[in-house]
Design a protein around this motif. Structure first.
Motif, mmCIF file in Angstrom:
data_model
loop_
_atom_site.group_PDB
_atom_site.id
_atom_site.type_symbol
_atom_site.label_atom_id
_atom_site.label_comp_id
_atom_site.label_asym_id
_atom_site.label_seq_id
_atom_site.Cartn_x
_atom_site.Cartn_y
_atom_site.Cartn_z
ATOM 1 N N ILE A 116 -50.532 23.553 -59.197
ATOM 2 C CA ILE A 116 -51.532 23.975 -60.180
ATOM 3 C C ILE A 116 -52.941 23.784 -59.623
ATOM 4 O O ILE A 116 -53.820 24.645 -59.787
ATOM 5 N N ALA A 117 -53.160 22.675 -58.920
ATOM 6 C CA ALA A 117 -54.492 22.423 -58.342
ATOM 7 C C ALA A 117 -54.797 23.433 -57.240
ATOM 8 O O ALA A 117 -55.933 23.928 -57.142
ATOM 9 N N ALA A 118 -53.785 23.769 -56.414
ATOM 10 C CA ALA A 118 -54.011 24.749 -55.344
ATOM 11 C C ALA A 118 -54.312 26.121 -55.929
ATOM 12 O O ALA A 118 -55.169 26.851 -55.408
ATOM 13 N N CYS A 119 -53.610 26.503 -56.990
ATOM 14 C CA CYS A 119 -53.878 27.797 -57.634
ATOM 15 C C CYS A 119 -55.309 27.855 -58.148
ATOM 16 O O CYS A 119 -55.988 28.885 -58.040
ATOM 17 N N ALA A 120 -55.792 26.778 -58.724
ATOM 18 C CA ALA A 120 -57.135 26.768 -59.305
ATOM 19 C C ALA A 120 -58.208 26.916 -58.230
ATOM 20 O O ALA A 120 -59.298 27.431 -58.514
ATOM 21 N N ARG A 121 -57.918 26.463 -57.020
ATOM 22 C CA ARG A 121 -58.903 26.557 -55.941
ATOM 23 C C ARG A 121 -58.842 27.889 -55.198
ATOM 24 O O ARG A 121 -59.702 28.170 -54.370
ATOM 25 N N ALA A 122 -57.833 28.717 -55.467
ATOM 26 C CA ALA A 122 -57.628 29.955 -54.722
ATOM 27 C C ALA A 122 -58.155 31.159 -55.503
ATOM 28 O O ALA A 122 -58.093 31.198 -56.732
ATOM 29 N N ASP A 123 -58.680 32.129 -54.755
ATOM 30 C CA ASP A 123 -59.077 33.400 -55.378
ATOM 31 C C ASP A 123 -57.862 34.309 -55.575
ATOM 32 O O ASP A 123 -57.791 35.041 -56.561
ATOM 33 N N ILE A 124 -56.933 34.282 -54.636
ATOM 34 C CA ILE A 124 -55.734 35.122 -54.699
ATOM 35 C C ILE A 124 -54.526 34.237 -54.420
ATOM 36 O O ILE A 124 -54.536 33.440 -53.472
ATOM 37 N N VAL A 125 -53.490 34.387 -55.238
ATOM 38 C CA VAL A 125 -52.243 33.658 -55.058
ATOM 39 C C VAL A 125 -51.130 34.675 -54.878
ATOM 40 O O VAL A 125 -51.014 35.625 -55.664
ATOM 41 N N VAL A 126 -50.307 34.484 -53.838
ATOM 42 C CA VAL A 126 -49.198 35.392 -53.536
ATOM 43 C C VAL A 126 -47.920 34.564 -53.445
ATOM 44 O O VAL A 126 -47.903 33.525 -52.773
ATOM 45 N N SER A 127 -46.862 35.040 -54.106
ATOM 46 C CA SER A 127 -45.598 34.315 -54.059
ATOM 47 C C SER A 127 -44.447 35.267 -54.322
ATOM 48 O O SER A 127 -44.576 36.218 -55.104
ATOM 49 N N GLU A 128 -43.313 34.998 -53.659
ATOM 50 C CA GLU A 128 -42.111 35.782 -53.904
ATOM 51 C C GLU A 128 -41.370 35.305 -55.150
ATOM 52 O O GLU A 128 -40.431 35.934 -55.600
ATOM 53 N N ARG A 129 -41.769 34.145 -55.700
ATOM 54 C CA ARG A 129 -41.117 33.589 -56.884
ATOM 55 C C ARG A 129 -42.002 33.783 -58.110
ATOM 56 O O ARG A 129 -43.177 34.153 -57.991
ATOM 57 N N ARG A 130 -41.444 33.540 -59.260
ATOM 58 C CA ARG A 130 -42.223 33.599 -60.505
ATOM 59 C C ARG A 130 -42.979 32.283 -60.665
ATOM 60 O O ARG A 130 -42.377 31.221 -60.790
ATOM 61 N N LEU A 131 -44.288 32.370 -60.648
ATOM 62 C CA LEU A 131 -45.111 31.176 -60.770
ATOM 63 C C LEU A 131 -45.334 30.816 -62.235
ATOM 64 O O LEU A 131 -45.333 31.693 -63.109
ATOM 65 N N PRO A 132 -45.523 29.527 -62.524
ATOM 66 C CA PRO A 132 -45.730 29.126 -63.930
ATOM 67 C C PRO A 132 -47.036 29.685 -64.487
ATOM 68 O O PRO A 132 -47.967 30.017 -63.748
ATOM 69 N N GLU A 133 -47.083 29.760 -65.798
ATOM 70 C CA GLU A 133 -48.258 30.303 -66.476
ATOM 71 C C GLU A 133 -49.505 29.482 -66.167
ATOM 72 O O GLU A 133 -50.622 30.003 -66.106
ATOM 73 N N GLU A 134 -49.292 28.175 -65.945
ATOM 74 C CA GLU A 134 -50.438 27.304 -65.684
ATOM 75 C C GLU A 134 -51.058 27.542 -64.311
ATOM 76 O O GLU A 134 -52.164 27.052 -64.032
ATOM 77 N N CYS A 135 -50.351 28.254 -63.432
ATOM 78 C CA CYS A 135 -50.906 28.582 -62.109
ATOM 79 C C CYS A 135 -51.854 29.760 -62.283
ATOM 80 O O CYS A 135 -51.435 30.920 -62.357
ATOM 81 N N ARG A 136 -53.135 29.488 -62.366
ATOM 82 C CA ARG A 136 -54.139 30.518 -62.618
ATOM 83 C C ARG A 136 -55.119 30.563 -61.453
ATOM 84 O O ARG A 136 -55.852 29.610 -61.204
ATOM 85 N N SER A 137 -55.133 31.689 -60.764
ATOM 86 C CA SER A 137 -56.088 31.860 -59.669
ATOM 87 C C SER A 137 -57.419 32.339 -60.232
ATOM 88 O O SER A 137 -57.521 32.749 -61.389
#
Length: 703
Positions: A617-638
């Motif tokens: 969650i902390a890494a998502c918040a620091r990123a402008d773009i998040v890419v993943s082959e899996r379904r990320l949780p709703e709390e992961c907000r770029s």
């Protein structure tokens, strides 16, 4: 306009396939049924507008016919897409089934065999599918018509991996392929089949490969049966980069050689009998024999679309010769294009149709130009000047063909050879006047077991051809690369090229305007900074030196080439983990890219293992773009863009230009049948097989 139409009246029929193709192209480019109906009504209004004008005017008839043909093209391809509709597999599955073999395609260079199968009605699978089998898993008796049982890992036909890449799902839809995959041993023949012409093709291919080894044997087989499976990938790539790949597809060059050879032999033999020569028109008889040879060659080579197209053109030429008319004209080409589009309208969207008709149109239009015709008109002059004039004609023709094919190559493949004209000066005469006659002689002599010397000469000539291909392909600057081209830029270049080629008066020069506009648009389109495949497993990020770095170090060659072509990059793609400014672990990778006056942070997952919740969650918040082959949780907000499995399922592959903030997706919410197909749920295996085969299925997929 009426005065202009009167002056160009002989050229107006040439625009009939263009109008028909405009309607077909509109159906492919427009998103859905509402837009298709709107285009049909617009084309109808154009046709009615032409009818409102005084019908005695040539302009009125041109406008009316253009509107009706555009409407016909859109309606025809729409009807064709619905007519070939077939269920598509809903999800990947490992399943055992029984099916009838429709086609067998050996791929010796890949040590595999490709089978097109028609599963039994009770299998719960799409009606037609395609699987690749390892050569060691093949058994005797797997021929067209046979029913076989096997186990395979199947998946739905994949869409384009990234924007601008090859869309196999569209091609598979018109072939009625509902699934593709890989088959595994054991393979068992349930009912023997009757191979028909495939047996002759296979025996002929095997015979040629037994005489010549390696890629030279594969090219020799391609000239006769159209089977290119024995050509090594590095040699095939060299042929593509050098502009010689057209020699590997049975098309106009090969059909013409067969027809001319047949007509020459028949003419010479019949001329030996004066009673026949004095009573019948030998050219007509020879033309009939040539037509029969063209039809037989088309049947023998598997009747692929390029071969059928070339056969139609050859039959039209022979008919014109029999009637005493000029054969090689733009009208003949327009007639052939019109016939192909009426029968197979979907072929317009493929590079094969565009490349072949663009090449022959450029050749004929060039040599119909009065000034060019004066330059290369036969003269009573010395042998040296005749040879120089012939070489000049061949070089100018090659340059014109390369200029016509380059936009098409860049649009579909994102690369184009620059020295193809020079390579073809050697390759086309070598193939037409040396290799193919020698190969025909070798096959004829093999009837008496005397073909070995001729096969040696064939092998030497093909070795020379491959040497030319590798030398040209490896020359500095031999290949131009361009990222995905906008559809509008390509349309402008096509319009400009047709305007220059199809008109005869000086207003043909106005075609330079849309042509130049399309070129400038394509060159001004910036390369994407980020490419993400539709499954989210792979991404490529632009580097400071103009290249692209890939996320997964062990990505396959196909993925690497697709991402490189999408970004307009030639050569190897280095790992993202080796780039400055990138920090990667086995599970996550964080990279930075400066573009548009700011620094962008991209976060991507690299494995399927769980990452601690708080850290993710902390890494998502620091990123402008998040890419993943899996379904990320709703709390992961770029901060800007989140491309996880849920999002990519809607968008498909994604291309991002950070400097402009432009996002291009494979799926744009269109309603084409292959984008929203009727799916068929695959059968679930018994519980015991699922439990025992879970690890085995993963192993099969990895293999």
């Amino acid at each position: 306009m009426e005065a202009r139409a009167e002056v160009e009246r002989g050229q107006l029929p040439l625009w009939m396939p263009v109008a028909l193709g405009t309607g077909i192209a509109a159906w492919f480019l427009l998103p859905g049924q509402g837009a298709w109906v709107a285009f049909l009504l617009l084309a109808l209004s154009v046709a009615l507008g032409g009818m409102v004008l005084p019908w005695g005017m040539r302009t009125a008839r041109v406008v009316a016919w253009a509107g009706m043909l555009a409407m016909l093209g859109c309606a025809l391809v729409w009807w064709r897409a619905e007519r070939v509709a077939a269920p598509v597999l809903a999800r990947p599955v490992v399943v055992a089934f029984v099916g009838r073999v429709e086609r067998v395609e050996p791929l010796p260079a890949r040590e595999a065999v490709r089978l097109t199968l028609l599963p039994d009605a009770g299998a719960g699978l799409p009606p037609r599918l395609r699987v690749n089998l390892s050569e060691k898993d093949m058994v005797a008796g797997v021929v067209p018509g046979a029913r076989i049982s096997l186990r395979a890992r199947l998946m739905p036909p994949p869409t384009a991996a990234v924007p601008g890449a090859y869309d196999f799902a569209r091609a598979a839809w018109f072939r009625r392929l509902g699934a593709t995959g890989r088959g595994f041993a054991p393979v068992r023949v349930v009912t023997p089949g009757n191979p028909g012409n495939a047996a002759l093709r296979d025996r002929l291919t095997d015979h040629i490969l037994s005489r010549i080894d390696g890629s030279t044997g594969g090219i020799a087989a391609a000239f006769v049966t159209g089977d290119r499976g024995a050509i090594a990938e590095e040699d095939a790539e060299a042929m593509r980069r050098s502009g010689l790949a057209h020699l590997l597809s049975i098309s106009g060059l090969h059909v013409t050689a067969v027809v001319v050879a047949t007509m020459t032999v028949v003419l010479k033999l019949l001329a030996l009998f004066p009673p026949l020569a004095l009573r019948i028109r030998l050219p007509v008889v020879a033309a009939a024999a040539g037509a029969g040879a063209a039809l037989f060659y088309t049947w023998l080579s598997g009747a692929d679309v390029p071969t059928v197209r070339s056969c139609i053109a050859a039959l039209l030429v022979l008919a014109a010769l029999s009637l005493g008319r000029e054969a090689i004209t733009l009208r003949m080409i327009a007639t052939g294009a019109l016939l192909v589009l009426l029968v197979l309208p979907e072929s317009l969207a493929g590079p094969s149709f565009q490349l072949s008709f663009a090449a022959v149109t450029a050749i004929v239009a060039l040599h119909e130009h009065p000034r060019v015709r004066r330059w290369f008109l036969a003269r009573d002059e010395g042998y040296g000047r005749k040879m120089a004039r012939s070489l000049g004609s061949l070089l100018l023709t090659g340059v014109a063909v390369e200029a016509a094919l380059m936009p098409i190559g860049l649009y579909h493949f994102h690369t184009a050879g620059l020295y193809g004209a020079l390579a073809n000066i050697v390759a086309i005469p070598l193939t037409t006047f040396v290799t193919m006659p020698l190969e025909a002689l070798a096959l004829l002599l093999d009837v008496a077991g005397l073909g070995a010397p001729a096969w040696w000469l064939v092998e030497r000539s093909l070795a020379l051809l491959l040497w030319v291909a590798h030398v040209v392909a490896s020359a500095p600057g031999s290949v131009a690369a361009l990222p995905a081209m906008p559809d509008g830029a390509f349309a402008l270049m096509v319009l400009g090229g047709l305007w220059i080629a199809l008109w005869r008066t000086t207003w043909r020069r106005w075609g330079v305007v849309p042509l130049a506009a399309g070129v400038l648009w394509a060159l001004a389109t910036p390369a994407p900074d980020l490419l993400v495949t539709g499954d989210g497993r792979h991404l490529a990020l632009a580097t400071d030196d103009g290249g692209m770095a890939i996320l997964r170090d062990r990505a396959g060659e196909y993925v690497r080439s697709t991402l490189g072509e999408g970004g307009g990059v030639l050569g190897a793609l280095p790992p993202l983990s080796d780039q400055p400014g990138a920090r990667c672990s086995p599970d996550l990778c964080v990279a930075r890219r400066q573009a548009g006056g700011r620094v962008w942070t991209i976060l991507a997952t690299r494995s399927g293992y769980a990452v601690p919740w708080a850290e993710l969650i902390a890494a998502c918040a620091r990123a402008d773009i998040v890419v993943s082959e899996r379904r990320l949780p709703e709390e992961c907000r770029s901060r800007w863009l989140k491309l996880d499995r849920a999002m990519l399922a809607r968008t498909g592959g994604v291309a991002v230009t950070l400097s402009t903030g432009r996002i291009t997706t494979v799926r744009g919410g269109g309603q084409h049948p292959w984008e929203t197909p009727e799916t068929i749920a695959p059968p679930r295996p018994p519980y015991r097989e699922r439990r025992n085969g879970r690890n085995g299925g993963a192993s099969d997929a990895a293999r």
